[in-house]
Write a protein that holds these residues in place. Sequence first.
Motif, PDB file in Angstrom:
ATOM      1  N   LEU A 180       0.937  -1.097   0.045  1.00  0.00           N
ATOM      2  CA  LEU A 180       0.093   0.157  -0.015  1.00  0.00           C
ATOM      3  C   LEU A 180       1.066   1.124   0.031  1.00  0.00           C
ATOM      4  N   MET A 181       0.656   1.973  -1.086  1.00  0.00           N
ATOM      5  CA  MET A 181       1.416   3.468  -1.118  1.00  0.00           C
ATOM      6  C   MET A 181       0.635   4.617  -0.839  1.00  0.00           C
ATOM      7  N   LEU A 182       1.035   5.467  -0.099  1.00  0.00           N
ATOM      8  CA  LEU A 182       0.062   6.705   0.297  1.00  0.00           C
ATOM      9  C   LEU A 182       0.922   7.918   0.070  1.00  0.00           C
ATOM     10  N   HIS A 183       0.546   8.840  -0.447  1.00  0.00           N
ATOM     11  CA  HIS A 183       1.565   9.913  -1.065  1.00  0.00           C
ATOM     12  C   HIS A 183       0.477  11.352  -1.221  1.00  0.00           C
ATOM     13  N   GLY A 184       1.082  12.492  -0.536  1.00  0.00           N
ATOM     14  CA  GLY A 184       0.448  13.754  -0.856  1.00  0.00           C
ATOM     15  C   GLY A 184       0.956  14.133  -2.386  1.00  0.00           C
ATOM     16  N   MET A 185      -0.212  14.528  -3.229  1.00  0.00           N
ATOM     17  CA  MET A 185      -0.089  14.939  -4.632  1.00  0.00           C
ATOM     18  C   MET A 185       0.621  16.429  -4.741  1.00  0.00           C
ATOM     19  N   VAL A 186       0.825  17.178  -3.666  1.00  0.00           N
ATOM     20  CA  VAL A 186       1.460  18.209  -3.732  1.00  0.00           C
ATOM     21  C   VAL A 186       2.735  18.321  -2.747  1.00  0.00           C
ATOM     22  N   ASP A 187       3.332  16.979  -2.761  1.00  0.00           N
ATOM     23  CA  ASP A 187       4.528  16.790  -1.967  1.00  0.00           C
ATOM     24  C   ASP A 187       5.722  17.781  -2.423  1.00  0.00           C
ATOM     25  N   ASP A 188       6.091  18.427  -1.173  1.00  0.00           N
ATOM     26  CA  ASP A 188       7.247  19.293  -1.709  1.00  0.00           C
ATOM     27  C   ASP A 188       8.460  18.870  -1.371  1.00  0.00           C
ATOM     28  N   ASN A 189       8.883  17.633  -0.949  1.00  0.00           N
ATOM     29  CA  ASN A 189      10.032  17.144  -0.746  1.00  0.00           C
ATOM     30  C   ASN A 189      10.456  15.827  -1.922  1.00  0.00           C
ATOM     31  N   VAL A 190       9.508  14.751  -1.543  1.00  0.00           N
ATOM     32  CA  VAL A 190       9.503  13.576  -2.399  1.00  0.00           C
ATOM     33  C   VAL A 190       8.270  13.901  -3.252  1.00  0.00           C
ATOM     34  N   GLN A 191       8.589  14.138  -4.622  1.00  0.00           N
ATOM     35  CA  GLN A 191       7.615  14.478  -5.545  1.00  0.00           C
ATOM     36  C   GLN A 191       6.702  13.312  -5.824  1.00  0.00           C
ATOM     37  N   TYR A 192       5.330  13.742  -6.087  1.00  0.00           N
ATOM     38  CA  TYR A 192       4.241  12.704  -6.062  1.00  0.00           C
ATOM     39  C   TYR A 192       4.613  11.806  -7.584  1.00  0.00           C
ATOM     40  N   GLN A 193       5.321  12.451  -8.817  1.00  0.00           N
ATOM     41  CA  GLN A 193       5.384  11.572  -9.583  1.00  0.00           C
ATOM     42  C   GLN A 193       6.474  10.454  -9.497  1.00  0.00           C
ATOM     43  N   ASP A 194       7.216  10.576  -8.346  1.00  0.00           N
ATOM     44  CA  ASP A 194       8.106   9.621  -8.082  1.00  0.00           C
ATOM     45  C   ASP A 194       7.375   8.091  -7.959  1.00  0.00           C
ATOM     46  N   VAL A 195       6.285   8.380  -6.986  1.00  0.00           N
ATOM     47  CA  VAL A 195       5.600   7.029  -6.969  1.00  0.00           C
ATOM     48  C   VAL A 195       4.580   6.750  -8.085  1.00  0.00           C
ATOM     49  N   VAL A 196       4.404   7.756  -8.550  1.00  0.00           N
ATOM     50  CA  VAL A 196       3.406   7.603  -9.848  1.00  0.00           C
ATOM     51  C   VAL A 196       4.360   6.621 -11.169  1.00  0.00           C
ATOM     52  N   ARG A 197       5.663   6.961 -11.124  1.00  0.00           N
ATOM     53  CA  ARG A 197       6.509   6.185 -11.971  1.00  0.00           C
ATOM     54  C   ARG A 197       6.580   4.638 -11.620  1.00  0.00           C
ATOM     55  N   LEU A 198       6.701   4.396 -10.316  1.00  0.00           N
ATOM     56  CA  LEU A 198       6.689   3.072  -9.718  1.00  0.00           C
ATOM     57  C   LEU A 198       5.353   2.388 -10.002  1.00  0.00           C
ATOM     58  N   SER A 199       4.320   3.060  -9.901  1.00  0.00           N
ATOM     59  CA  SER A 199       3.165   2.516 -10.215  1.00  0.00           C
ATOM     60  C   SER A 199       3.004   2.237 -11.597  1.00  0.00           C
ATOM     61  N   GLN A 200       3.301   2.984 -12.682  1.00  0.00           N
ATOM     62  CA  GLN A 200       3.138   2.661 -13.990  1.00  0.00           C
ATOM     63  C   GLN A 200       4.315   1.336 -14.144  1.00  0.00           C
ATOM     64  N   ARG A 201       5.269   1.154 -13.416  1.00  0.00           N
ATOM     65  CA  ARG A 201       6.180  -0.066 -13.665  1.00  0.00           C
ATOM     66  C   ARG A 201       5.485  -1.147 -13.170  1.00  0.00           C
ATOM     67  N   PHE A 202       4.796  -0.981 -12.121  1.00  0.00           N
ATOM     68  CA  PHE A 202       3.813  -2.279 -11.573  1.00  0.00           C
ATOM     69  C   PHE A 202       2.927  -2.618 -12.640  1.00  0.00           C
ATOM     70  N   ILE A 203       2.131  -1.573 -13.364  1.00  0.00           N
ATOM     71  CA  ILE A 203       1.196  -1.789 -14.367  1.00  0.00           C
ATOM     72  C   ILE A 203       1.693  -2.803 -15.611  1.00  0.00           C
ATOM     73  N   GLU A 204       3.035  -2.114 -16.050  1.00  0.00           N
ATOM     74  CA  GLU A 204       3.499  -2.856 -17.059  1.00  0.00           C
ATOM     75  C   GLU A 204       3.901  -4.357 -16.716  1.00  0.00           C
ATOM     76  N   LEU A 205       4.251  -4.595 -15.419  1.00  0.00           N
ATOM     77  CA  LEU A 205       4.660  -5.785 -15.138  1.00  0.00           C
ATOM     78  C   LEU A 205       3.627  -6.708 -15.051  1.00  0.00           C
ATOM     79  N   GLY A 206       2.423  -5.974 -14.859  1.00  0.00           N
ATOM     80  CA  GLY A 206       1.267  -7.040 -14.483  1.00  0.00           C
ATOM     81  C   GLY A 206       0.918  -7.410 -13.017  1.00  0.00           C
ATOM     82  N   LYS A 207       1.557  -6.466 -12.079  1.00  0.00           N
ATOM     83  CA  LYS A 207       1.387  -6.820 -10.931  1.00  0.00           C
ATOM     84  C   LYS A 207       0.092  -6.236 -10.340  1.00  0.00           C
ATOM     85  N   GLU A 208      -0.415  -7.032  -9.219  1.00  0.00           N
ATOM     86  CA  GLU A 208      -1.832  -6.853  -8.914  1.00  0.00           C
ATOM     87  C   GLU A 208      -1.935  -6.220  -7.514  1.00  0.00           C
ATOM     88  N   ASP A 209      -1.044  -6.896  -6.580  1.00  0.00           N
ATOM     89  CA  ASP A 209      -1.303  -6.738  -5.030  1.00  0.00           C
ATOM     90  C   ASP A 209      -0.662  -5.328  -4.545  1.00  0.00           C
TER      91      ASP A 209
END
Length: 244
Positions: A180-209
């Motif tokens: 479970l990943m939880l992230h502020g969308m206006v994060d001013d330290n760790v940018q939100y797109q950081d976790v979005v990129r990992l999410s896209q990678r999970f999608i490409e790999l067919g990960k579900e959990d």
Amino acid sequence: MEPDVPARVYKPTAEKNNHAAVIFVHGAGYLQNAHNWWSGYYREYMFHNVLVDNGYTVLDIDYRASKGYGRDWRTGIYRYMGGKDLSDQVDGRKYLIEQCGVDSNRVGMYGGSYGGFISIMAMLTTDKFPCAAAIRSVTDWAHYNHEYTSNILNTPVLDSIAYRRSSPIYFAENLKGKLLMLHGMVDDNVQYQDVVRLSQRFIELGKEDWDLVGYPVEPHGFKESTSWTDEYKRIFKLFQETLR
């Protein structure tokens, strides 16, 4: 011989003990949280007591690179974040199993910022944890700020090996268990797109959990009480559904 790892342990009463456990990973990488005074993590302290009231044992480790334990401890993650700092968490799991009567199949993890990073690395580079909750997490150190990372990993151009082995996004194919990943969308330290990129990678790999929860109005440190409440409710639900 490996050094002793300082930690706080929260233990439930024998009557409530469900023989499951949660390991909390503090943020920043260099903080000290196991000490003889009140922690700055007062929300987490309350949450840990909620977990204990529900039968969980909670372990809060001052893992490698935490301050207050000398030079070797502080520099133990040089060129490898997610190395000795993560192995300290794995050793903590072993302690819970051998010394606290915890079921080896029922140890979860959670943390925020650096703690979120370690939580993701635990799910992608070990097979020891059936679930983890990662809050405002770094997923690729090459996308984090230079002042912090250059002291530990050098730079991506000069030390690409250090960045690659330290960044969760390169291990996405190994995901097992529930993340479970939880992230502020206006994060001013760790940018939100950081976790979005990992999410896209999970999608490409067919990960579900895995799940990503975005908080539209929140920076790195959440401001709204409703966001904190929602976050902890979701993390608690993850542990209840996976570890009990």
